[in-house]
Design an enzyme around this catalytic site. Structure first.
Site, short mmCIF file in Angstrom:
data_model
loop_
_atom_site.label_atom_id
_atom_site.label_comp_id
_atom_site.label_asym_id
_atom_site.label_seq_id
_atom_site.Cartn_x
_atom_site.Cartn_y
_atom_site.Cartn_z
CG ASP A 125 10.13 -9.16 -13.36
OD1 ASP A 125 10.23 -8.95 -12.15
OD2 ASP A 125 9.80 -10.26 -13.85
CG ASP A 148 -7.20 1.67 -4.17
OD1 ASP A 148 -6.85 2.85 -4.01
OD2 ASP A 148 -8.02 1.09 -3.43
CG HIS A 189 8.71 -7.00 -4.69
ND1 HIS A 189 9.78 -6.32 -5.25
CD2 HIS A 189 8.29 -7.86 -5.63
CE1 HIS A 189 9.97 -6.77 -6.47
NE2 HIS A 189 9.08 -7.69 -6.73
CG ASP A 190 11.18 -10.45 -5.27
OD1 ASP A 190 9.97 -10.70 -5.24
OD2 ASP A 190 11.76 -10.02 -6.29
CG ASP A 227 -8.50 -0.57 0.66
OD1 ASP A 227 -9.04 -0.18 -0.40
OD2 ASP A 227 -9.06 -1.27 1.53
CD GLU A 254 14.33 -8.95 -10.49
OE1 GLU A 254 14.16 -9.59 -9.47
OE2 GLU A 254 13.79 -9.26 -11.57
CG ASP A 312 8.18 -3.97 -11.87
OD1 ASP A 312 8.90 -4.59 -12.66
OD2 ASP A 312 8.25 -4.06 -10.63
#
Ligand code: NOJ
Length: 568
Positions: free
Chosen positions: A211, A38, A340-341, A30, A278, A107
């Protein structure tokens, strides 16, 4: 013959040899002090990524989005969400990544938009709106249309159709209700999305992660999905809760679509670009996305089977055999253990030897044949942060919040924590400062920082030469400079010729007429193991343990969970 092979080596595209690092932008760094990562923050940490030794960075989405699924719900494909920065910041990011001789992968969420996207707002405004057909709308079942059009289920196994009272029709959403599926059978949609892809390619993007690509097209006749005998999905079938996914997942048109996408990215050369899909599917289906008879589809697909494989010699032996069967050269498999899943893989292990096992996984991932992806924080051993379900932000978890704890825990375990993904997305742990160095202000970060940050952080990892981080760094470096490792063939060692708990394979490549042979031995057991060295005149290239001396004149001795690479 040797000459030819050597010539072929020079033509190996960069993406076949690369190593990928996944950054979840919200959690990396950040720069503004609002507790959310960011683009400027990421730019300030690119030297860290470069020093780690990875070559390509894949960013989870930072396009405009209401953030209901933290960026996987896009409301404008050609803009940057103000939470993450501006288009100038993005251009700067591309420049900074390229200046460091790395590549950038975005992505692409093609299957659905956010329900806040102007297209959907228009589409649902009336049945005759020009954008109506941009999404998948259908009348409900007769006689009065108040029941969904068919039995199709969404990802969480509830009905994927959602009723719109104003226009008295149902829209299809494979993922969550606020993520309506686009209709690629409408040529305008397809054209628009292909142009959007070109927009980013012109900006210098080197590739895309696609995705849930396997659900872009569904059956145009909207036939009911048949019943199945299976309750849980397995590696050879995605059927779930006694229902097949024949007409919603991996429908034949998706394979054609992969080829169309490939054509678009191939319009851009110097350097060539790549696509990594993916997709949930069997190995055969995954390979077919790369092209059934020749590799003219996606360049790569994630193979999630590796995430579910236990640390057992026979299991990895079989897995690699299967990878080699379905992805023989010129195809190439991929290797991933965390993202991240799902649960961070280090948290699958008992704390006692979590680091040793993670080192072993890192060596495996960086020395087998295939393109590896490392998830941010994996390299310093960031653990899953087991946050209370009641406080979760992940929209996937909402539906389960009211269930009794016992059932929640059961569901979390069987879903590999896919039903509350907050725990694998917590802020990167940079140092011992109040916000783990993630944010310049001592404030509440968007997700709580794992309290273990005082010991598990980048600063500590870099100082300790025997850390997991340094292990990743050593092997990334070794892989980069060793053709046999980054692009050679693989041969598994016969299980009978080495101790039961040792997993071994060789990698080989012809360079300037000479064969480079590399031997990898991984001790999957928790005991010291000594065995005859079949290549007595070999030398050690690297080990998971820096103080290790595994070779003597005749034998190899491996410490518990030690992994080594030898060269003849
Ligand atoms: C798969 C992504 O990895 C996940 O994070 C996202 O929520 C869904 N697709 C929906 O886009």
């Amino acid at each position: 013959m040797v000459e030819k092979k050597n010539q072929d080596r020079k033509n190996i595209p960069w993406w076949k040899k690369t190593t990928i690092y996944q950054i979840y932008p919200r959690s990396f760094k950040d720069s503004t002090g609002n507790g959310i990562g960011d683009l400027r923050g990421i730019i300030s940490k690119l030297d860290y990524v470069k020093d780690l030794g990875v070559e390509t960075i894949w960013f989870s989405p930072f396009y405009s989005s209401p953030q209901a699924d933290f960026g996987y719900d896009i409301s404008d494909y050609q803009n940057i969400d103000p939470e993450y920065g501006t288009m100038d910041d993005f251009d700067d990011l591309v420049k900074n990544v390229h200046d460091r001789k790395m590549k950038i992968v975005l992505d692409l969420v093609l299957n659905h938009t956010s329900d806040q996207h102007n297209w959907f707002i228009e589409s649902k405004s009336s049945r005759d709106n020009p954008k109506r057909d941009w999404y998948v709308w259908k009348d409900g079942k007769k006689p009065n249309g108040k029941a969904p059009p068919n039995n199709w289920k969404a990802v969480l196994t509830d009905c994927g159709w959602h009723y719109d009272t104003k226009t008295d029709q149902w829209y299809w959403a494979y993922f969550l209700p606020f993520q309506p599926d686009l209709n690629y059978r409408n040529p305008e949609v397809k054209m628009h999305m292909m142009d959007m892809i070109r927009f980013w390619l012109r900006k210098g993007v080197d590739g895309f992660r696609l995705d849930i690509l396997g659900t872009v097209y569904e059956d145009p006749e909207f036939r009911n999905n048949p019943l199945s005998w299976k309750f849980f999905p397995t590696d050879d079938s995605m059927d779930v809760f006694f229902r097949s996914k024949k007409y919603t997942d991996n429908y034949p048109d998706n394979f054609e679509f992969a080829k169309e996408l490939r054509k678009v990215i191939d319009e851009f050369q110097n350097p060539p670009r790549f696509l990594i899909g993916e997709i949930s599917g069997t190995l055969e289906e995954l390979r077919n996305y790369c092209g059934k008879d020749s590799p003219d589809g996606l360049n790569l697909v994630f193979i999630f089977q590796s995430m579910r494989t236990k640390l057992k010699v026979k299991k990895f032996h079989r897995l690699i055999q299967e990878f080699e069967t379905y992805f023989p050269d010129p195809y190439i498999p991929t290797w991933v253990f965390s993202n991240h899943d799902f649960l961070r893989h280090i948290s699958r292990f008992k704390e006692k030897n979590a680091i040793e096992k993670s080192k072993l996984y890192s060596v495996l991932q960086l020395t087998v044949r295939g393109v590896p992806t490392i998830y941010y924080g994996e390299e310093i051993g960031m653990r899953q942060h087991f946050l209370p379900f009641e406080e979760s932000l992940d929209s996937v978890s909402l539906k389960f919040k009211k269930l009794p704890h016992l059932i929640q825990n059961f569901l979390l375990k069987i879903s590999d924590y896919g039903l509350n993904r907050d725990g694998c997305r917590t802020p990167m742990q940079w140092n011992m400062d109040e916000t783990a160095g993630f944010s310049p202000n001592p404030i509440d970060t968007w997700l709580p920082i794992n309290p273990n940050y005082k010991s598990i952080n980048v600063e500590n990892s870099i100082e300790d030469k025997d850390s997991l981080f340094c292990c990743y760094q050593r092997f990334l470096k070794l892989r980069k400079k060793t053709p046999a490792l980054n692009s050679g063939n693989i041969t598994l060692m016969n299980l009978k010729t080495i101790p039961k708990k040792v997993f071994g394979y060789t990698r080989s490549a012809i360079i300037d007429g000479n064969e480079q042979m590399v031997y990898v031995y991984l001790n999957f057991g928790n005991k010291i193991t000594t065995f005859h060295n079949p290549v007595p005149n070999s030398h050690l290239l690297s080990s998971t343990t820096i103080s290790s001396q595994p070779l003597n004149s005749q034998n190899i001795t491996l410490q518990p969970f030690e992994g080594i690479v030898l060269e003849k």
